[in-house]
Design a protein around this motif. Structure first.
Motif, PDB file in Angstrom:
ATOM      1  N   GLU A  14    -154.740 -18.440 -21.836  1.00 13.83           N
ATOM      2  CA  GLU A  14    -155.565 -18.333 -20.634  1.00 13.83           C
ATOM      3  C   GLU A  14    -154.975 -17.350 -19.610  1.00 13.83           C
ATOM      4  O   GLU A  14    -155.601 -17.077 -18.585  1.00 13.83           O
ATOM      5  CB  GLU A  14    -155.743 -19.716 -19.984  1.00 13.83           C
ATOM      6  CG  GLU A  14    -156.621 -20.675 -20.766  1.00 13.83           C
ATOM      7  CD  GLU A  14    -155.922 -21.216 -22.002  1.00 13.83           C
ATOM      8  OE1 GLU A  14    -154.664 -21.244 -22.001  1.00 13.83           O
ATOM      9  OE2 GLU A  14    -156.616 -21.595 -22.959  1.00 13.83           O
ATOM     10  N   LYS A  15    -153.759 -16.862 -19.866  1.00 11.81           N
ATOM     11  CA  LYS A  15    -153.080 -15.900 -18.979  1.00 11.81           C
ATOM     12  C   LYS A  15    -152.779 -16.472 -17.595  1.00 11.81           C
ATOM     13  O   LYS A  15    -152.584 -15.730 -16.643  1.00 11.81           O
ATOM     14  CB  LYS A  15    -153.925 -14.616 -18.797  1.00 11.81           C
ATOM     15  CG  LYS A  15    -154.493 -14.006 -20.068  1.00 11.81           C
ATOM     16  CD  LYS A  15    -153.405 -13.509 -20.979  1.00 11.81           C
ATOM     17  CE  LYS A  15    -154.014 -12.821 -22.220  1.00 11.81           C
ATOM     18  NZ  LYS A  15    -152.989 -12.418 -23.186  1.00 11.81           N
ATOM     19  N   ASP A  16    -152.715 -17.823 -17.490  1.00  6.82           N
ATOM     20  CA  ASP A  16    -152.457 -18.409 -16.171  1.00  6.82           C
ATOM     21  C   ASP A  16    -151.141 -19.192 -16.107  1.00  6.82           C
ATOM     22  O   ASP A  16    -150.849 -19.864 -15.122  1.00  6.82           O
ATOM     23  CB  ASP A  16    -153.623 -19.302 -15.735  1.00  6.82           C
ATOM     24  CG  ASP A  16    -153.852 -20.467 -16.693  1.00  6.82           C
ATOM     25  OD1 ASP A  16    -153.151 -20.549 -17.729  1.00  6.82           O
ATOM     26  OD2 ASP A  16    -154.740 -21.293 -16.407  1.00  6.82           O
ATOM     27  N   SER A  17    -150.361 -19.156 -17.177  1.00  7.77           N
ATOM     28  CA  SER A  17    -149.026 -19.756 -17.147  1.00  7.77           C
ATOM     29  C   SER A  17    -148.102 -18.990 -18.099  1.00  7.77           C
ATOM     30  O   SER A  17    -148.557 -18.400 -19.080  1.00  7.77           O
ATOM     31  CB  SER A  17    -149.059 -21.241 -17.513  1.00  7.77           C
ATOM     32  OG  SER A  17    -149.333 -21.410 -18.886  1.00  7.77           O
ATOM     33  N   ASP A  33    -150.688 -16.421 -11.288  1.00  5.98           N
ATOM     34  CA  ASP A  33    -152.033 -15.893 -11.058  1.00  5.98           C
ATOM     35  C   ASP A  33    -152.540 -15.284 -12.361  1.00  5.98           C
ATOM     36  O   ASP A  33    -151.848 -14.500 -13.011  1.00  5.98           O
ATOM     37  CB  ASP A  33    -151.999 -14.827  -9.958  1.00  5.98           C
ATOM     38  CG  ASP A  33    -151.626 -15.428  -8.608  1.00  5.98           C
ATOM     39  OD1 ASP A  33    -151.861 -16.636  -8.425  1.00  5.98           O
ATOM     40  OD2 ASP A  33    -151.100 -14.684  -7.761  1.00  5.98           O
ATOM     41  N   LYS A  34    -153.759 -15.631 -12.701  1.00  9.30           N
ATOM     42  CA  LYS A  34    -154.305 -15.238 -13.996  1.00  9.30           C
ATOM     43  C   LYS A  34    -154.318 -13.719 -14.165  1.00  9.30           C
ATOM     44  O   LYS A  34    -154.777 -12.978 -13.298  1.00  9.30           O
ATOM     45  CB  LYS A  34    -155.727 -15.780 -14.137  1.00  9.30           C
ATOM     46  CG  LYS A  34    -156.325 -15.547 -15.522  1.00  9.30           C
ATOM     47  CD  LYS A  34    -157.635 -16.282 -15.688  1.00  9.30           C
ATOM     48  CE  LYS A  34    -158.177 -16.093 -17.102  1.00  9.30           C
ATOM     49  NZ  LYS A  34    -159.424 -16.855 -17.317  1.00  9.30           N
ATOM     50  N   GLY A  35    -153.791 -13.280 -15.290  1.00  9.61           N
ATOM     51  CA  GLY A  35    -153.835 -11.862 -15.640  1.00  9.61           C
ATOM     52  C   GLY A  35    -152.805 -10.997 -14.943  1.00  9.61           C
ATOM     53  O   GLY A  35    -152.777  -9.787 -15.167  1.00  9.61           O
ATOM     54  N   LYS A  48    -146.753 -21.858 -13.504  1.00  3.11           N
ATOM     55  CA  LYS A  48    -148.126 -21.468 -13.226  1.00  3.11           C
ATOM     56  C   LYS A  48    -148.128 -20.127 -12.499  1.00  3.11           C
ATOM     57  O   LYS A  48    -147.354 -19.925 -11.554  1.00  3.11           O
ATOM     58  CB  LYS A  48    -148.822 -22.520 -12.372  1.00  3.11           C
ATOM     59  CG  LYS A  48    -149.302 -23.727 -13.145  1.00  3.11           C
ATOM     60  CD  LYS A  48    -150.391 -23.326 -14.126  1.00  3.11           C
ATOM     61  CE  LYS A  48    -151.097 -24.518 -14.718  1.00  3.11           C
ATOM     62  NZ  LYS A  48    -152.143 -24.080 -15.676  1.00  3.11           N
TER      63      LYS A  48
END
Length: 287
Positions: free
Chosen positions: A138-141, A199-201, A197
């Motif tokens: 999900e690219k968020d962790s 920020d996504k991407g 955790k």
């Protein structure tokens, strides 16, 4: 008169030779412990000239021992790594100034200098750990997998690492930031991995160091690791590289195009002039 001078010279020569044998040797200076990942050296100065050094050490309050490699030596360090078998004990050492091997002295006691107290478990410096980075789907962790630094200690033929020695006292401190930012955050972990955790991407950069909160404040943090950054995922082109970098690339392309056009125009003009000169030099056809 001459006989008196000869006797005086012989007296001082004998006195000098006796002094060389009996010796008044300089004391060792700046005696200090140096320990990194439990490789422990006792170091001092100066370099000996007509004398040697012997090292004696012990757990504080117990009988003193000698390292066979550090007896009447001309070196100014002694490796005691394998001799300090109780890593949680407190040791002291003496550097003794003695005659050279094969020589003797009538001094009742040789000059010596005592070190400060030293405990390997509390005082050794811990080196930088290695680690790897894994970004989730999900690219968020992001998860960091940390490898314990090796030590200079062997047990039953096996080289021990920091976890083998410190066990639950060993933690790791992670310092991280977004790749395009200077603001830093920290997080501690009791184990060899930690999931953060993010920020996504976004791309993040990390440093890791051993953390032993049971030791004195100046010895709690180990050497900082090399910086590693995660890859960014699903980011727009302009966000990935930055407006400044894109503008610079566009400017370079424009300059290159202008240069190519200018060179092409100049070359064409030169060819045109050369062609005209050739025509002017040709004879007129007869009618």
């Amino acid at each position: 008169m001459l006989e008196t001078r000869i006797h005086t010279a012989l007296f001082f020569s004998c006195f000098y030779l006796i002094g060389e044998v009996s010796g008044t040797y300089p004391k060792a200076q700046d005696v200090r412990w140096s320990s990194f990942n439990f490789k422990t050296l006792l170091q001092w100065s100066p370099e000996p000239t007509n004398y040697s050094y012997t090292v004696e050490f012990s757990v504080v309050g117990e009988n003193r021992e000698r390292n066979p490699h550090c007896i009447r030596s001309n070196k100014t360090e002694c490796d005691l790594t394998s001799m300090l078998t109780d890593l949680k004990a407190t040791y002291s050492a003496d550097v003794i100034s003695e005659p050279l091997p094969g020589q003797s002295s009538d001094l009742p006691e040789y000059p010596h200098t005592r070190s400060d107290k030293f405990c390997p478990y509390k005082d050794t410096d811990i080196g930088r750990p290695e680690f790897s980075i894994e970004v989730n789907k999900e690219k968020d962790s992001i998860t960091l997998y940390i490898k314990d630094p090796p030590s200079a200690i062997y047990k039953d033929g096996k080289q021990l690492n920091m976890r083998d020695i410190f066990m639950n006292d060993l933690k790791y401190r992670v310092t991280y930031r977004r790749a395009e930012s200077t603001g830093k955050k920290t997080a501690d972990t009791d184990s060899n991995q930690i999931t953060l955790k993010v920020d996504k991407g976004k791309s993040y950069c990390f440093n890791v160091q051993a953390y032993t909160p049971t030791r004195s404040p100046e010895k709690q943090l180990g050497e900082l690791s090399m910086t590693k950054c995660s890859q960014a995922g699903d980011r727009p082109f302009y966000e990935e590289y930055g407006i400044g970098a894109i503008a610079g690339a566009i400017l370079i392309i424009i300059v290159a195009i202008v240069v190519v056009i200018t060179v092409t125009v100049v070359c064409c003009k030169r060819r045109g002039r050369a062609g005209n000169r050739g025509k002017e030099g040709m004879p007129l056809n007869s009618v």
